[in-house]
Design a protein around this motif. Structure first.
Motif, PDB file in Angstrom:
ATOM      1  N   VAL A  47       1.068   7.925  -9.202  1.00  0.00           N
ATOM      2  CA  VAL A  47      -0.547   7.444  -9.609  1.00  0.00           C
ATOM      3  C   VAL A  47      -0.613   6.342  -8.578  1.00  0.00           C
ATOM      4  O   VAL A  47       0.324   5.743  -8.297  1.00  0.00           O
ATOM      5  CB  VAL A  47      -0.297   6.735 -11.214  1.00  0.00           C
ATOM      6  N   TYR A  48      -1.579   6.292  -8.026  1.00  0.00           N
ATOM      7  CA  TYR A  48      -2.275   5.588  -6.856  1.00  0.00           C
ATOM      8  C   TYR A  48      -3.353   4.576  -7.456  1.00  0.00           C
ATOM      9  O   TYR A  48      -4.331   4.852  -7.692  1.00  0.00           O
ATOM     10  CB  TYR A  48      -2.589   6.114  -5.717  1.00  0.00           C
ATOM     11  N   CYS A  49      -3.087   3.176  -7.630  1.00  0.00           N
ATOM     12  CA  CYS A  49      -3.773   2.165  -8.487  1.00  0.00           C
ATOM     13  C   CYS A  49      -4.250   1.197  -7.449  1.00  0.00           C
ATOM     14  O   CYS A  49      -3.311   0.944  -6.304  1.00  0.00           O
ATOM     15  CB  CYS A  49      -3.394   1.422  -9.513  1.00  0.00           C
ATOM     16  N   VAL A  50      -5.556   0.710  -7.415  1.00  0.00           N
ATOM     17  CA  VAL A  50      -6.263  -0.198  -6.410  1.00  0.00           C
ATOM     18  C   VAL A  50      -6.828  -1.069  -7.062  1.00  0.00           C
ATOM     19  O   VAL A  50      -7.151  -1.206  -8.259  1.00  0.00           O
ATOM     20  CB  VAL A  50      -6.953   0.367  -5.365  1.00  0.00           C
ATOM     21  N   HIS A  51      -7.052  -2.511  -6.587  1.00  0.00           N
ATOM     22  CA  HIS A  51      -8.116  -3.527  -7.339  1.00  0.00           C
ATOM     23  C   HIS A  51      -9.379  -2.818  -7.584  1.00  0.00           C
ATOM     24  O   HIS A  51      -9.868  -1.902  -6.937  1.00  0.00           O
ATOM     25  CB  HIS A  51      -8.320  -4.489  -6.384  1.00  0.00           C
ATOM     26  N   ASP A  52      -9.845  -3.382  -8.766  1.00  0.00           N
ATOM     27  CA  ASP A  52     -10.893  -2.865  -9.518  1.00  0.00           C
ATOM     28  C   ASP A  52     -12.338  -3.404  -8.851  1.00  0.00           C
ATOM     29  O   ASP A  52     -12.813  -4.262  -9.280  1.00  0.00           O
ATOM     30  CB  ASP A  52     -11.054  -2.950 -10.937  1.00  0.00           C
ATOM     31  N   SER A  53     -12.616  -2.970  -7.419  1.00  0.00           N
ATOM     32  CA  SER A  53     -13.765  -3.277  -6.894  1.00  0.00           C
ATOM     33  C   SER A  53     -14.487  -2.133  -6.039  1.00  0.00           C
ATOM     34  O   SER A  53     -13.457  -1.238  -5.618  1.00  0.00           O
ATOM     35  CB  SER A  53     -13.368  -4.386  -5.628  1.00  0.00           C
ATOM     36  N   PRO A  54     -15.576  -2.053  -6.077  1.00  0.00           N
ATOM     37  CA  PRO A  54     -16.201  -0.663  -5.476  1.00  0.00           C
ATOM     38  C   PRO A  54     -15.491  -0.643  -4.044  1.00  0.00           C
ATOM     39  O   PRO A  54     -15.567   0.461  -3.471  1.00  0.00           O
ATOM     40  CB  PRO A  54     -17.620  -1.336  -5.408  1.00  0.00           C
ATOM     41  N   GLN A  55     -15.478  -1.589  -3.287  1.00  0.00           N
ATOM     42  CA  GLN A  55     -14.998  -1.548  -1.850  1.00  0.00           C
ATOM     43  C   GLN A  55     -13.557  -0.862  -1.701  1.00  0.00           C
ATOM     44  O   GLN A  55     -13.219   0.125  -1.065  1.00  0.00           O
ATOM     45  CB  GLN A  55     -14.805  -2.741  -1.004  1.00  0.00           C
ATOM     46  N   ALA A  56     -12.693  -1.572  -2.549  1.00  0.00           N
ATOM     47  CA  ALA A  56     -11.156  -0.768  -2.727  1.00  0.00           C
ATOM     48  C   ALA A  56     -11.165   0.324  -3.325  1.00  0.00           C
ATOM     49  O   ALA A  56     -10.406   1.369  -2.525  1.00  0.00           O
ATOM     50  CB  ALA A  56     -10.548  -1.891  -3.531  1.00  0.00           C
ATOM     51  N   ARG A  57     -12.170   0.693  -4.195  1.00  0.00           N
ATOM     52  CA  ARG A  57     -11.947   2.215  -4.904  1.00  0.00           C
ATOM     53  C   ARG A  57     -12.594   3.401  -3.577  1.00  0.00           C
ATOM     54  O   ARG A  57     -12.029   4.263  -3.502  1.00  0.00           O
ATOM     55  CB  ARG A  57     -13.216   2.408  -5.975  1.00  0.00           C
ATOM     56  N   THR A  58     -13.577   2.848  -2.665  1.00  0.00           N
ATOM     57  CA  THR A  58     -14.015   3.525  -1.862  1.00  0.00           C
ATOM     58  C   THR A  58     -13.046   3.743  -0.757  1.00  0.00           C
ATOM     59  O   THR A  58     -12.971   4.939  -0.294  1.00  0.00           O
ATOM     60  CB  THR A  58     -15.526   2.887  -1.246  1.00  0.00           C
ATOM     61  N   ASN A  59     -12.396   2.605  -0.344  1.00  0.00           N
ATOM     62  CA  ASN A  59     -11.586   2.833   0.890  1.00  0.00           C
ATOM     63  C   ASN A  59     -10.409   3.509   0.401  1.00  0.00           C
ATOM     64  O   ASN A  59      -9.680   4.670   0.882  1.00  0.00           O
ATOM     65  CB  ASN A  59     -10.860   1.594   1.455  1.00  0.00           C
ATOM     66  N   ALA A  60      -9.980   3.692  -1.113  1.00  0.00           N
ATOM     67  CA  ALA A  60      -8.852   4.329  -1.613  1.00  0.00           C
ATOM     68  C   ALA A  60      -9.360   5.802  -1.483  1.00  0.00           C
ATOM     69  O   ALA A  60      -8.263   6.673  -1.028  1.00  0.00           O
ATOM     70  CB  ALA A  60      -8.536   3.880  -3.153  1.00  0.00           C
ATOM     71  N   ALA A  61     -10.338   6.152  -2.013  1.00  0.00           N
ATOM     72  CA  ALA A  61     -10.937   7.474  -1.994  1.00  0.00           C
ATOM     73  C   ALA A  61     -10.830   8.024  -0.735  1.00  0.00           C
ATOM     74  O   ALA A  61     -10.465   9.167  -0.443  1.00  0.00           O
ATOM     75  CB  ALA A  61     -12.124   7.364  -2.472  1.00  0.00           C
ATOM     76  N   PHE A  62     -11.143   7.244   0.592  1.00  0.00           N
ATOM     77  CA  PHE A  62     -11.009   7.730   1.690  1.00  0.00           C
ATOM     78  C   PHE A  62      -9.778   8.035   2.305  1.00  0.00           C
ATOM     79  O   PHE A  62      -9.541   9.044   2.714  1.00  0.00           O
ATOM     80  CB  PHE A  62     -11.957   6.725   2.824  1.00  0.00           C
ATOM     81  N   LEU A  63      -8.767   7.010   1.950  1.00  0.00           N
ATOM     82  CA  LEU A  63      -7.383   7.213   2.283  1.00  0.00           C
ATOM     83  C   LEU A  63      -6.882   8.584   1.662  1.00  0.00           C
ATOM     84  O   LEU A  63      -5.866   9.265   2.012  1.00  0.00           O
ATOM     85  CB  LEU A  63      -6.559   5.961   1.986  1.00  0.00           C
ATOM     86  N   LEU A  64      -7.165   8.622   0.374  1.00  0.00           N
ATOM     87  CA  LEU A  64      -6.347   9.914  -0.199  1.00  0.00           C
ATOM     88  C   LEU A  64      -7.253  11.196   0.240  1.00  0.00           C
ATOM     89  O   LEU A  64      -6.493  12.027   0.424  1.00  0.00           O
ATOM     90  CB  LEU A  64      -6.726   9.705  -1.721  1.00  0.00           C
ATOM     91  N   GLY A  65      -8.456  11.053   0.394  1.00  0.00           N
ATOM     92  CA  GLY A  65      -9.155  12.304   1.218  1.00  0.00           C
ATOM     93  C   GLY A  65      -8.418  12.484   2.449  1.00  0.00           C
ATOM     94  O   GLY A  65      -8.285  13.712   2.964  1.00  0.00           O
ATOM     95  N   ALA A  66      -8.087  11.515   3.508  1.00  0.00           N
ATOM     96  CA  ALA A  66      -7.618  11.550   4.610  1.00  0.00           C
ATOM     97  C   ALA A  66      -6.232  12.197   4.558  1.00  0.00           C
ATOM     98  O   ALA A  66      -5.887  12.962   5.215  1.00  0.00           O
ATOM     99  CB  ALA A  66      -7.514  10.014   5.518  1.00  0.00           C
ATOM    100  N   PHE A  67      -5.353  11.789   3.503  1.00  0.00           N
ATOM    101  CA  PHE A  67      -4.070  12.328   3.291  1.00  0.00           C
ATOM    102  C   PHE A  67      -4.220  14.087   3.078  1.00  0.00           C
ATOM    103  O   PHE A  67      -3.568  14.741   3.583  1.00  0.00           O
ATOM    104  CB  PHE A  67      -3.473  11.564   2.160  1.00  0.00           C
TER     105      PHE A  67
END
Length: 136
Positions: A47-67
């Motif tokens: 499980v990969y969790c991030v801070h609950d902010s739209p910017q953090a969610r968006t960057n996390a989605a980008f990083l997971l997609g990049a992986f």
């Protein structure tokens, strides 16, 4: 600490872009290491969790997609698809950091003068996949 990978830059309402390639590389290495640990421990869930902010969610989605693109051979569409079906859509569009179009008075994507271009998660993942395909 993988939380450092989703940091945002700049004041609210200004530039918001995906993290740079050095962060992508670091994230992908850490994620690969974690997956190896999970697999060798007999676990099946990471499980990969991030801070609950739209910017953090968006960057996390980008990083997971990049992986998925760089380490697992997924296409940009395959990498973006898991996030596309969430409603309401939880991710922001990225905003272009350049002001050249604004300074020249060019029209933005909706036709207004001086508006910065916006890029979707699929846009930036497609660019990353294209760079990979070109051997960058």
């Amino acid at each position: 600490d993988m939380q450092n990978c989703v940091s945002t830059v700049g004041p609210p309402g200004s530039y918001f872009g995906p993290v740079d390639l050095s962060v992508v590389q670091r994230f992908c290495g850490r994620m690969q290491d974690l997956l190896i640990k999970v697999q060798t421990s007999g676990s099946k869930i990471l499980v990969y969790c991030v801070h609950d902010s739209p910017q953090a969610r968006t960057n996390a989605a980008f990083l997971l997609g990049a992986f998925l693109i760089l380490n697992r051979g997924s296409s940009a569409l395959e990498a973006a698809m898991p996030f596309d079906c969430i409603r309401p859509y939880p991710l922001l569009s990225f905003r272009d950091a350049s002001t050249k179009a604004s300074e020249r008075g060019e029209r933005g994507e909706r036709g207004e003068r001086g508006e910065r271009a916006t890029l979707t998660l699929l846009d930036v993942l497609s660019a990353l996949a294209r760079g990979k395909a070109l051997g960058w």
